[in-house]
Enzyme design. Structure first.
Site, PDB file in Angstrom:
ATOM      1  N   SER A 156       0.772  -1.125   0.047  1.00 17.43           N
ATOM      2  CA  SER A 156       0.038  -0.054   0.077  1.00 17.43           C
ATOM      3  C   SER A 156       0.863   1.263  -0.012  1.00 17.43           C
ATOM      4  CB  SER A 156      -0.948  -0.124   1.251  1.00 17.43           C
ATOM      5  OG  SER A 156      -1.492   1.286   1.340  1.00 17.43           O
ATOM      6  N   TYR A 162      -3.382  -0.834  10.212  1.00 19.97           N
ATOM      7  CA  TYR A 162      -3.404  -0.983   8.769  1.00 19.97           C
ATOM      8  C   TYR A 162      -1.934  -0.632   8.362  1.00 19.97           C
ATOM      9  CZ  TYR A 162      -4.441  -0.673   3.670  1.00 19.97           C
ATOM     10  OH  TYR A 162      -4.321  -1.107   2.502  1.00 19.97           O
TER      11      TYR A 162
HETATM   12  P1  NAP Z   1     -11.728  -4.840  -0.873  1.00 17.51           P
HETATM   13  O1  NAP Z   1     -12.781  -4.604  -2.336  1.00 17.51           O
HETATM   14  O2  NAP Z   1     -12.293  -4.507   0.366  1.00 17.51           O
HETATM   15  O3  NAP Z   1     -11.510  -6.344  -0.988  1.00 17.51           O
HETATM   16  C1  NAP Z   1     -10.803  -6.926   0.307  1.00 17.51           C
HETATM   17  C2  NAP Z   1     -10.448  -8.431   0.049  1.00 17.51           C
HETATM   18  O4  NAP Z   1      -9.963  -9.162   0.950  1.00 17.51           O
HETATM   19  C3  NAP Z   1     -11.886  -9.202  -0.288  1.00 17.51           C
HETATM   20  O5  NAP Z   1     -11.774 -10.191  -0.960  1.00 17.51           O
HETATM   21  C4  NAP Z   1     -12.294  -9.628   1.209  1.00 17.51           C
HETATM   22  O6  NAP Z   1     -13.050 -10.997   0.980  1.00 17.51           O
HETATM   23  C5  NAP Z   1     -10.837 -10.063   1.403  1.00 17.51           C
HETATM   24  N1  NAP Z   1     -10.554 -10.398   2.976  1.00 17.51           N
HETATM   25  C6  NAP Z   1     -10.845  -9.503   3.995  1.00 17.51           C
HETATM   26  N2  NAP Z   1     -10.809 -10.055   5.146  1.00 17.51           N
HETATM   27  C7  NAP Z   1     -10.653 -11.389   4.986  1.00 17.51           C
HETATM   28  C8  NAP Z   1     -10.401 -12.611   5.572  1.00 17.51           C
HETATM   29  N3  NAP Z   1     -10.424 -12.532   7.099  1.00 17.51           N
HETATM   30  N4  NAP Z   1     -10.446 -14.053   5.197  1.00 17.51           N
HETATM   31  C9  NAP Z   1     -10.334 -13.964   3.669  1.00 17.51           C
HETATM   32  N5  NAP Z   1     -10.435 -12.901   2.868  1.00 17.51           N
HETATM   33  C10 NAP Z   1     -10.636 -11.442   3.437  1.00 17.51           C
HETATM   34  O7  NAP Z   1     -10.446  -3.902  -1.025  1.00 17.51           O
HETATM   35  P2  NAP Z   1      -9.318  -4.022  -2.120  1.00 17.51           P
HETATM   36  O8  NAP Z   1      -8.917  -2.475  -2.161  1.00 17.51           O
HETATM   37  O9  NAP Z   1      -9.623  -4.907  -3.385  1.00 17.51           O
HETATM   38  O10 NAP Z   1      -8.295  -4.523  -1.233  1.00 17.51           O
HETATM   39  C11 NAP Z   1      -7.520  -5.727  -1.670  1.00 17.51           C
HETATM   40  C12 NAP Z   1      -5.978  -5.335  -1.063  1.00 17.51           C
HETATM   41  O11 NAP Z   1      -5.378  -4.037  -1.847  1.00 17.51           O
HETATM   42  C13 NAP Z   1      -5.928  -5.330   0.305  1.00 17.51           C
HETATM   43  O12 NAP Z   1      -4.643  -5.901   0.832  1.00 17.51           O
HETATM   44  C14 NAP Z   1      -5.712  -3.807   0.496  1.00 17.51           C
HETATM   45  O13 NAP Z   1      -5.013  -3.503   1.677  1.00 17.51           O
HETATM   46  C15 NAP Z   1      -4.924  -3.642  -0.740  1.00 17.51           C
HETATM   47  N6  NAP Z   1      -4.783  -2.144  -1.081  1.00 17.51           N
HETATM   48  C16 NAP Z   1      -6.035  -1.387  -1.363  1.00 17.51           C
HETATM   49  C17 NAP Z   1      -5.903  -0.021  -1.769  1.00 17.51           C
HETATM   50  C18 NAP Z   1      -7.241   0.662  -2.307  1.00 17.51           C
HETATM   51  O14 NAP Z   1      -6.898   2.214  -2.598  1.00 17.51           O
HETATM   52  N7  NAP Z   1      -8.270   0.030  -2.495  1.00 17.51           N
HETATM   53  C19 NAP Z   1      -4.816   0.768  -1.662  1.00 17.51           C
HETATM   54  C20 NAP Z   1      -3.526  -0.050  -1.226  1.00 17.51           C
HETATM   55  C21 NAP Z   1      -3.747  -1.403  -0.978  1.00 17.51           C
HETATM   56  P3  NAP Z   1     -14.393 -10.990   1.203  1.00 17.51           P
HETATM   57  O15 NAP Z   1     -15.250 -10.840   0.223  1.00 17.51           O
HETATM   58  O16 NAP Z   1     -14.774 -12.289   1.979  1.00 17.51           O
HETATM   59  O17 NAP Z   1     -14.608  -9.756   2.311  1.00 17.51           O
END
Ligand code: NAP
Length: 252
Positions: free
Chosen positions: A144, A157
């Protein structure tokens, strides 16, 4: 004929949290590049995307895994390592807890550490064993901007994402000589559920957008090219790198 540089034909990729957001885009991108998929996540979380993933003509397997239990992550990793030759692991799933640090409870703190860091480590540990034996593997951690910056009211986080960057470098050093590349992607501000609370606050949206040189937030699909690069032989001499995909945020 040598496979094209960015092809994933014949590769098996494990992706955590592939049901929505960035993980969904990466999983579909990998399927489009030729990979068989093993999707790890909570029960039912991949229900809405498996048909689309299968439409690329490669196999799609879903395995239940709740990353809030590192022992479960280790057990699932051990089982997979015994059953399948995994070529690529994307540690994408992550959670975030927004709030004042003075109010963070031990349970909330531990939950974020377990999902974002401890389970990531133990799953990786198990899948890396056979990769070391086969002298081939690509491990991609989703870091991130908060691997480099503190953020606002997201202490657990930021702590885990700093740790993910450090762990990426530590494992890259340890396993590079075994033919394994461990790298990370640091997405910028991407429009997914993770950032929904920010996007519901017009003042935050304006402040963030104004600071992004590209002039827009990213979409989940913006991360796919970097992931295919780090999963393919195009990155065979890239080790321990954290690749920002942020519309220029960190360059500013
Ligand atoms: P998201 O749409 O909230 O997706 C999060 C994913 O993680 C979902 O598939 C969720 O599954 C899974 N997850 C959460 N808790 C879990 C658990 N206990 N066991 C198994 N799976 C779990 O967010 P996203 O933005 O796509 O995030 C994906 C990655 O990118 C994360 O590591 C996040 O920190 C990183 N990231 C995101 C951003 C951004 O701006 N969006 C920026 C930097 C980094 P469920 O469907 O079961 O909840």
């Amino acid at each position: 004929m040598t496979a094209p540089l960015f092809s994933l034909e014949g590769r098996t990729a494990v992706v955590t949290g592939g049901g929505r957001g960035i993980g969904r885009s990466i999983a579909l991108g990998f399927a489009g590049a030729g990979a068989d998929l093993i999707l790890l996540g909570r029960p039912g979380s991949h229900r809405d995307m498996t048909d689309e993933a299968k439409s690329y003509g490669h196999s799609v397997t879903v395995v239940d895994l709740d990353l809030s239990e590192p022992a479960h992550a280790k057990a699932v990793g051990a089982q997979l390592a015994g059953d399948v030759d995994v070529d690529i692991l994307v540690n994408n799933a992550g959670t975030i807890d927004r709030g004042d640090s003075t109010a963070v409870t031990p349970d909330a703190w531990n939950h974020v550490l377990q999902v974002n860091l401890s389970s990531l480590f133990f799953l990786t540990q198990q899948l890396a064993g056979p990769m070391i034996t086969r002298r081939h593997g690509k491990i991609i951690n989703i870091a991130s901007l908060l691997s480099f910056q503190g953020g606002l009211r997201v202490a657990s986080y930021a702590a885990t994402k700093h740790a993910v960057a450090g762990l990426t470098r530590a494992l890259a050093n340890e396993w590079a000589s075994h033919g394994i590349q461990v790298n990370a992607i640091a997405p910028g501000y991407i429009a997914t559920d993770n950032t929904r609370p920010l996007r519901e606050d017009p003042d935050r949206v304006r402040a963030i957008t104004e600071r992004i040189p590209a002039g827009r937030w990213g979409e989940a699909d913006d991360v796919v090219g970097a992931a295919i690069f780090l999963a393919s032989r195009a990155s065979d001499y890239v080790n321990g790198h954290v690749l920002v995909v942020d519309g220029g945020w960190t360059a500013r």
